[in-house]
Motif scaffolding. Structure first.
Motif, PDB file in Angstrom:
ATOM      1  N   GLN A   1       2.625   9.030   4.302  1.00 63.94           N
ATOM      2  CA  GLN A   1       3.034   9.233   5.624  1.00 63.94           C
ATOM      3  C   GLN A   1       2.043   9.209   6.726  1.00 63.94           C
ATOM      4  OE1 GLN A   1       4.706  13.232   5.900  1.00 63.94           O
ATOM      5  NE2 GLN A   1       5.394  12.744   8.212  1.00 63.94           N
ATOM      6  N   ALA A   2       0.898   9.621   6.347  1.00 70.67           N
ATOM      7  CA  ALA A   2      -0.343   9.536   7.241  1.00 70.67           C
ATOM      8  C   ALA A   2      -0.873   8.212   7.630  1.00 70.67           C
ATOM      9  CB  ALA A   2      -1.642  10.306   6.918  1.00 70.67           C
ATOM     10  N   PHE A   3      -0.702   7.379   6.490  1.00 72.03           N
ATOM     11  CA  PHE A   3      -1.192   5.915   6.670  1.00 72.03           C
ATOM     12  C   PHE A   3      -0.321   5.206   7.415  1.00 72.03           C
ATOM     13  CE2 PHE A   3      -1.090   1.591   5.150  1.00 72.03           C
ATOM     14  CZ  PHE A   3      -2.492   1.213   5.119  1.00 72.03           C
ATOM     15  N   ALA A   4       1.234   5.328   7.308  1.00 72.29           N
ATOM     16  CA  ALA A   4       2.049   4.680   8.054  1.00 72.29           C
ATOM     17  C   ALA A   4       1.852   4.980   9.641  1.00 72.29           C
ATOM     18  CB  ALA A   4       3.513   5.022   7.501  1.00 72.29           C
ATOM     19  N   GLU A   5       1.785   6.429   9.901  1.00 69.86           N
ATOM     20  CA  GLU A   5       1.618   6.889  11.243  1.00 69.86           C
ATOM     21  C   GLU A   5       0.396   6.381  11.846  1.00 69.86           C
ATOM     22  OE1 GLU A   5       1.656  10.993  10.926  1.00 69.86           O
ATOM     23  OE2 GLU A   5       3.776  11.230  10.522  1.00 69.86           O
ATOM     24  N   PHE A   6      -0.607   6.233  11.168  1.00 67.35           N
ATOM     25  CA  PHE A   6      -1.761   5.748  11.749  1.00 67.35           C
ATOM     26  C   PHE A   6      -1.802   4.338  12.090  1.00 67.35           C
ATOM     27  CE2 PHE A   6      -6.679   6.774  11.912  1.00 67.35           C
ATOM     28  CZ  PHE A   6      -6.450   7.996  12.691  1.00 67.35           C
ATOM     29  N   GLU A   7      -1.309   3.492  11.181  1.00 70.86           N
ATOM     30  CA  GLU A   7      -0.975   2.194  11.294  1.00 70.86           C
ATOM     31  C   GLU A   7      -0.195   1.798  12.575  1.00 70.86           C
ATOM     32  OE1 GLU A   7      -1.782  -1.081   8.753  1.00 70.86           O
ATOM     33  OE2 GLU A   7      -3.159   0.243   9.795  1.00 70.86           O
TER      34      GLU A   7
ATOM     35  N   MET B   1       1.011  -1.125   0.026  1.00 68.92           N
ATOM     36  CA  MET B   1      -0.068   0.011   0.051  1.00 68.92           C
ATOM     37  C   MET B   1       0.940   1.294   0.076  1.00 68.92           C
ATOM     38  SD  MET B   1      -3.060   1.310   0.136  1.00 68.92           S
ATOM     39  CE  MET B   1      -4.287   0.165   0.851  1.00 68.92           C
ATOM     40  N   LEU B   2       1.940   1.354   0.887  1.00 68.16           N
ATOM     41  CA  LEU B   2       2.768   2.518   0.784  1.00 68.16           C
ATOM     42  C   LEU B   2       3.724   2.803  -0.301  1.00 68.16           C
ATOM     43  CD1 LEU B   2       4.227   2.001   4.387  1.00 68.16           C
ATOM     44  CD2 LEU B   2       2.399   3.783   3.813  1.00 68.16           C
ATOM     45  N   ASP B   3       3.904   1.495  -1.015  1.00 66.98           N
ATOM     46  CA  ASP B   3       4.589   1.903  -1.923  1.00 66.98           C
ATOM     47  C   ASP B   3       3.728   2.160  -3.377  1.00 66.98           C
ATOM     48  OD1 ASP B   3       6.843   0.610  -1.075  1.00 66.98           O
ATOM     49  OD2 ASP B   3       6.515  -1.262  -1.974  1.00 66.98           O
ATOM     50  N   GLN B   4       2.626   1.750  -3.196  1.00 68.48           N
ATOM     51  CA  GLN B   4       1.680   2.146  -4.346  1.00 68.48           C
ATOM     52  C   GLN B   4       1.127   3.627  -4.150  1.00 68.48           C
ATOM     53  OE1 GLN B   4      -1.513  -0.646  -3.642  1.00 68.48           O
ATOM     54  NE2 GLN B   4      -0.945  -1.808  -5.588  1.00 68.48           N
ATOM     55  N   LEU B   5       1.005   4.086  -2.984  1.00 71.88           N
ATOM     56  CA  LEU B   5       0.815   5.670  -2.660  1.00 71.88           C
ATOM     57  C   LEU B   5       1.880   6.394  -3.163  1.00 71.88           C
ATOM     58  CD1 LEU B   5      -0.872   5.159   0.805  1.00 71.88           C
ATOM     59  CD2 LEU B   5      -2.138   6.026  -1.214  1.00 71.88           C
ATOM     60  N   ALA B   6       3.135   5.989  -2.904  1.00 73.93           N
ATOM     61  CA  ALA B   6       4.301   6.596  -3.168  1.00 73.93           C
ATOM     62  C   ALA B   6       4.392   6.736  -4.738  1.00 73.93           C
ATOM     63  CB  ALA B   6       5.541   5.937  -2.729  1.00 73.93           C
ATOM     64  N   GLN B   7       4.106   5.628  -5.352  1.00 76.58           N
ATOM     65  CA  GLN B   7       4.106   5.771  -6.999  1.00 76.58           C
ATOM     66  C   GLN B   7       3.154   6.654  -7.465  1.00 76.58           C
ATOM     67  OE1 GLN B   7       3.507   1.573  -8.086  1.00 76.58           O
ATOM     68  NE2 GLN B   7       5.477   0.835  -7.209  1.00 76.58           N
ATOM     69  N   LEU B   8       1.917   6.750  -6.659  1.00 78.56           N
ATOM     70  CA  LEU B   8       1.121   7.719  -7.301  1.00 78.56           C
ATOM     71  C   LEU B   8       1.108   9.336  -6.976  1.00 78.56           C
ATOM     72  CD1 LEU B   8      -2.110   5.714  -6.440  1.00 78.56           C
ATOM     73  CD2 LEU B   8      -1.324   6.241  -8.726  1.00 78.56           C
ATOM     74  N   GLY B   9       2.429   9.338  -6.298  1.00 79.47           N
ATOM     75  CA  GLY B   9       2.784  10.940  -5.700  1.00 79.47           C
ATOM     76  C   GLY B   9       1.837  11.176  -4.787  1.00 79.47           C
ATOM     77  N   LEU B  10       1.253  10.283  -3.744  1.00 80.11           N
ATOM     78  CA  LEU B  10       0.506  10.865  -2.644  1.00 80.11           C
ATOM     79  C   LEU B  10       1.329  10.584  -1.509  1.00 80.11           C
ATOM     80  CD1 LEU B  10      -2.829   8.787  -3.699  1.00 80.11           C
ATOM     81  CD2 LEU B  10      -2.279  11.373  -3.856  1.00 80.11           C
ATOM     82  N   SER B  11       2.635  11.312  -1.238  1.00 86.59           N
ATOM     83  CA  SER B  11       3.330  11.108  -0.147  1.00 86.59           C
ATOM     84  C   SER B  11       2.597  11.689   1.247  1.00 86.59           C
ATOM     85  CB  SER B  11       4.793  11.896  -0.597  1.00 86.59           C
ATOM     86  OG  SER B  11       4.504  13.157  -0.905  1.00 86.59           O
ATOM     87  N   GLY B  12       1.725  12.563   1.218  1.00 88.84           N
ATOM     88  CA  GLY B  12       1.438  12.902   2.418  1.00 88.84           C
ATOM     89  C   GLY B  12       0.315  12.021   2.672  1.00 88.84           C
TER      90      GLY B  12
END
Length: 240
Positions: A15-21, A1-12
C-alpha cells in the motif's frame, strides 16, 4: 512489484509503495530512504492489525481511552493512582483492581483499551450476563470452553458485579474463575456495591471468604462517589 509484495504478505508495504509511486514523492529519496519508509509502513500496518484483533477479542463495551478520562469531575478519582494503573505494571504483577461506586462510563474499558495497546490480551464481560451464559453452558457442553477463555486473558474485566445475590452455580463459577487466575492473571471488577456488602451478595459465608481472599488482598482500590457520568453527561439538543 505490488503482486510480489502481496504474495509475500507485505500488504502494508504494498500500500505504501502504491501511494508513494502515485504521489511522485519518491523521486527525491535514496534507495535506503525508500526502503526505510516501506519497512516503517509495514511495521505500523502489522501493529494496527494486531491491535484491531485484540480489541475484537476484548469486546469492550465502551470506546474509552485513558487520555480522555476527566479528572475534573469531583468523584474522588485519585489521578496519581489511575495514572499508575495505565502503565500496566499491576497486570505484569498479576494484581487485581476493584472499582466501586457510580462508575459511569469508561474507566475499566479505558484501562482495557490501554492494555490492548500495550500488547496484552483482554476480555470484557458483564457479570450478570456471564453467569447466565455459564448456567446455560452447563447443559450444552460449552462450560469448560468458556471457562478456559476467561482464564486465558491477561486482563479480565467483570463489569456490573453484585447487582443481585449469586445463586449456587454463579458462586462456584466465580470462585473457579478467581482461583484459576489468582497469581497468574489480573482481574478488574466493577460494582455499585461497596466491598463490605459483598458477603451479602455472595450469600454464602464460606464461598464469600474464599472469593474475597483471592480477589481483595492483592487488589488496587478505586472508590468513587457522586453521580454517574451517564447522568451528568449533557444531552444533545433535539433535531428539527
Amino acid at each position: 512489484m505490488l503482486d510480489q509484495l502481496a504474495q509475500l504478505g507485505l500488504s502494508g508495504m504494498a500500500q505504501a509503495f502504491a501511494e508513494f509511486e502515485a504521489s511522485g514523492e519518491g523521486a527525491t529519496l535514496t534507495h535506503a530512504d525508500w526502503l526505510g519508509f516501506l519497512v516503517d509502513r509495514e511495521v505500523t500496518h502489522r501493529r494496527d492489525k494486531r491491535l484491531a484483533a485484540r480489541l475484537r477479542y476484548a469486546r469492550l463495551r465502551h470506546h474509552a481511552v485513558v487520555e480522555d478520562v476527566d479528572y475534573r469531575v469531583p468523584r474522588g478519582l485519585d489521578r496519581a493512582l489511575f495514572h499508575k494503573l495505565t502503565t500496566g505494571e499491576w497486570i505484569d504483577a498479576h494484581d487485581n483492581l476493584i472499582l466501586c461506586g457510580p462508575t459511569g462510563v469508561g474507566k475499566s474499558c479505558a484501562l482495557g483499551h490501554k492494555a490492548c495497546r500495550d500488547n496484552r490480551s483482554v476480555l470484557y464481560q458483564r457479570a450478570p450476563k456471564l453467569f447466565a451464559d455459564l448456567a446455560l453452558a452447563r447443559g450444552d457442553g460449552r462450560h469448560a470452553r468458556i471457562m478456559r477463555s476467561l482464564n486465558g486473558a491477561q486482563l479480565l474485566i467483570l463489569d456490573d458485579w453484585g447487582l443481585e445475590p449469586l445463586d449456587g452455580g454463579a458462586r462456584r463459577d466465580l470462585y473457579e474463575i478467581l482461583e484459576e487466575r489468582y497469581g497468574r492473571r489480573s482481574t478488574i471488577l466493577t460494582s455499585q456495591i461497596p466491598v463490605d456488602k459483598w458477603h451479602e451478595v455472595i450469600a454464602d459465608p464460606t464461598y464469600a471468604d474464599a472469593i474475597l481472599d483471592r480477589l481483595v488482598h492483592n487488589a488496587h482500590r478505586i472508590d468513587l462517589a457522586g453521580d454517574s457520568l451517564r447522568r451528568t453527561r449533557p444531552k444533545l439538543a433535539p433535531k428539527d
